[in-house]
Scaffold this motif. Structure first.
Motif, mmCIF file in Angstrom:
data_model
loop_
_atom_site.group_PDB
_atom_site.id
_atom_site.type_symbol
_atom_site.label_atom_id
_atom_site.label_comp_id
_atom_site.label_asym_id
_atom_site.label_seq_id
_atom_site.Cartn_x
_atom_site.Cartn_y
_atom_site.Cartn_z
ATOM 1 N N GLN A 59 0.855 -1.186 0.000
ATOM 2 C CA GLN A 59 0.000 0.000 0.000
ATOM 3 C C GLN A 59 0.889 1.233 0.000
ATOM 4 N N ILE A 60 0.419 2.315 -0.607
ATOM 5 C CA ILE A 60 1.192 3.548 -0.496
ATOM 6 C C ILE A 60 1.136 4.022 0.947
ATOM 7 N N ILE A 61 2.093 4.846 1.317
ATOM 8 C CA ILE A 61 2.192 5.291 2.701
ATOM 9 C C ILE A 61 1.097 6.299 3.036
ATOM 10 N N LYS A 62 0.854 6.439 4.303
ATOM 11 C CA LYS A 62 -0.131 7.393 4.814
ATOM 12 C C LYS A 62 0.493 8.800 4.841
ATOM 13 N N PRO A 63 -0.337 9.840 4.765
ATOM 14 C CA PRO A 63 0.179 11.218 4.757
ATOM 15 C C PRO A 63 1.068 11.564 5.946
ATOM 16 N N ASP A 64 0.724 11.087 7.149
ATOM 17 C CA ASP A 64 1.551 11.417 8.311
ATOM 18 C C ASP A 64 2.930 10.780 8.220
ATOM 19 N N ILE A 65 3.012 9.583 7.640
ATOM 20 C CA ILE A 65 4.314 8.925 7.464
ATOM 21 C C ILE A 65 5.136 9.687 6.427
ATOM 22 N N LEU A 66 4.493 10.148 5.360
ATOM 23 C CA LEU A 66 5.205 10.937 4.351
ATOM 24 C C LEU A 66 5.783 12.197 4.980
ATOM 25 N N GLU A 67 5.005 12.875 5.805
ATOM 26 C CA GLU A 67 5.499 14.102 6.441
ATOM 27 C C GLU A 67 6.703 13.812 7.332
ATOM 28 N N THR A 68 6.649 12.710 8.081
ATOM 29 C CA THR A 68 7.781 12.325 8.929
ATOM 30 C C THR A 68 9.007 12.027 8.073
ATOM 31 N N ILE A 69 8.808 11.316 6.979
ATOM 32 C CA ILE A 69 9.922 10.991 6.079
ATOM 33 C C ILE A 69 10.548 12.260 5.519
ATOM 34 N N LEU A 70 9.716 13.189 5.078
ATOM 35 C CA LEU A 70 10.245 14.432 4.511
ATOM 36 C C LEU A 70 10.984 15.261 5.561
ATOM 37 N N THR A 71 10.485 15.262 6.782
ATOM 38 C CA THR A 71 11.126 16.001 7.870
ATOM 39 C C THR A 71 12.464 15.364 8.258
ATOM 40 N N ASP A 72 12.507 14.039 8.291
ATOM 41 C CA ASP A 72 13.698 13.310 8.749
ATOM 42 C C ASP A 72 14.576 12.821 7.589
ATOM 43 N N VAL A 143 -0.036 10.415 -2.563
ATOM 44 C CA VAL A 143 -0.338 10.681 -1.151
ATOM 45 C C VAL A 143 -0.852 12.110 -0.969
ATOM 46 N N LYS A 144 -0.211 13.043 -1.647
ATOM 47 C CA LYS A 144 -0.586 14.454 -1.484
ATOM 48 C C LYS A 144 -1.619 14.922 -2.503
ATOM 49 N N GLY A 145 -1.852 14.114 -3.544
ATOM 50 C CA GLY A 145 -2.800 14.509 -4.575
ATOM 51 C C GLY A 145 -2.313 15.703 -5.380
ATOM 52 N N ILE A 146 -1.014 15.711 -5.703
ATOM 53 C CA ILE A 146 -0.430 16.833 -6.436
ATOM 54 C C ILE A 146 0.152 16.358 -7.767
ATOM 55 N N ALA A 147 0.438 17.303 -8.627
ATOM 56 C CA ALA A 147 1.000 17.001 -9.944
ATOM 57 C C ALA A 147 2.485 16.657 -9.823
ATOM 58 N N GLN A 148 3.013 16.042 -10.865
ATOM 59 C CA GLN A 148 4.407 15.597 -10.860
ATOM 60 C C GLN A 148 5.382 16.755 -10.662
ATOM 61 N N ASP A 149 5.166 17.875 -11.319
ATOM 62 C CA ASP A 149 6.095 18.993 -11.164
ATOM 63 C C ASP A 149 6.080 19.529 -9.730
ATOM 64 N N GLN A 150 4.928 19.493 -9.067
ATOM 65 C CA GLN A 150 4.854 19.919 -7.667
ATOM 66 C C GLN A 150 5.596 18.931 -6.761
ATOM 67 N N ALA A 151 5.448 17.647 -7.032
ATOM 68 C CA ALA A 151 6.140 16.624 -6.241
ATOM 69 C C ALA A 151 7.653 16.720 -6.457
ATOM 70 N N ASP A 152 8.073 16.951 -7.691
ATOM 71 C CA ASP A 152 9.500 17.149 -8.001
ATOM 72 C C ASP A 152 10.040 18.332 -7.194
ATOM 73 N N HIS A 153 9.302 19.427 -7.218
ATOM 74 C CA HIS A 153 9.716 20.639 -6.517
ATOM 75 C C HIS A 153 9.805 20.391 -5.005
ATOM 76 N N LEU A 154 8.821 19.695 -4.457
ATOM 77 C CA LEU A 154 8.817 19.379 -3.030
ATOM 78 C C LEU A 154 10.066 18.569 -2.654
ATOM 79 N N LEU A 155 10.372 17.541 -3.434
ATOM 80 C CA LEU A 155 11.558 16.730 -3.143
ATOM 81 C C LEU A 155 12.824 17.556 -3.280
ATOM 82 N N ASP A 156 12.906 18.395 -4.302
ATOM 83 C CA ASP A 156 14.091 19.243 -4.475
ATOM 84 C C ASP A 156 14.275 20.180 -3.272
ATOM 85 N N GLU A 157 13.174 20.718 -2.758
ATOM 86 C CA GLU A 157 13.262 21.586 -1.571
ATOM 87 C C GLU A 157 13.802 20.814 -0.371
ATOM 88 N N VAL A 158 13.329 19.593 -0.194
ATOM 89 C CA VAL A 158 13.801 18.758 0.919
ATOM 90 C C VAL A 158 15.291 18.462 0.750
#
Length: 162
Positions: A59-72, A143-158
């Protein structure tokens, strides 16, 4: 067992949606199969239900787990051998990728980004990093319901927030 409509991660491919569960006869043997629609790759894949777990489908991860992963994201140590031994690095990362484990996927991205800061990545490392990013981004999108370019940008920021 997954249900029709479940969003799942298929290692090495990314996120897909279970569109159907059906019985098929192959070589005279009837088995139940999941039909996965892989929108990011524009593929449809049939997987025997009894092999799904062994293939690392989850299963894909839950939103709270994604937030923890991005933070850590930057927490954890990198195995120093990956900086010196290309074969070791390739084998370790390939094995991690095949598991489908989100935390192993993150380690690949984190460690190859660290490696790229010390040396220019070779072709195998570059391709592995692209694959791991593609899989993680496909999961962020779902998980976030966003487009690919937004997800790319989010990962780049992290990645820049080291």
């Amino acid at each position: 067992m997954f249900q029709i409509g479940d969003k799942v991660l298929y290692p090495m491919q990314g996120v897909g949606v279970i569109e159907n569960i059906e019985e098929k006869e192959v070589l005279g043997i009837k088995k139940l199969y999941y039909t996965l629609n892989m929108p990011q790759n524009n593929l449809q894949i049939m997987i025997p239900i009894e092999k799904a777990e062994a293939l690392g489908i989850r299963q894909i991860i839950k939103p709270d787990i994604l937030e923890t992963i991005l933070t850590d994201f930057h927490h954890g140590n990198t195995d120093p051998i990956i900086y010196e031994d290309r074969r070791y690095c390739r084998n370790v990362n390939k094995n991690k990728m095949k598991t489908g484990d989100i935390y192993k996927e993150i380690e690949i991205i984190r460690d190859l980004m660290r490696k790229s800061q010390k040396n220019k990545l070779g072709l195998e490392d570059t391709n592995m990093l692209k694959s791991a990013r593609r899989m993680f981004i496909s999961e962020i999108m779902q998980v976030k319901g966003i487009a690919q370019d937004q997800a790319d940008h989010l990962l780049d920021e992290v990645l820049l927030a080291q």
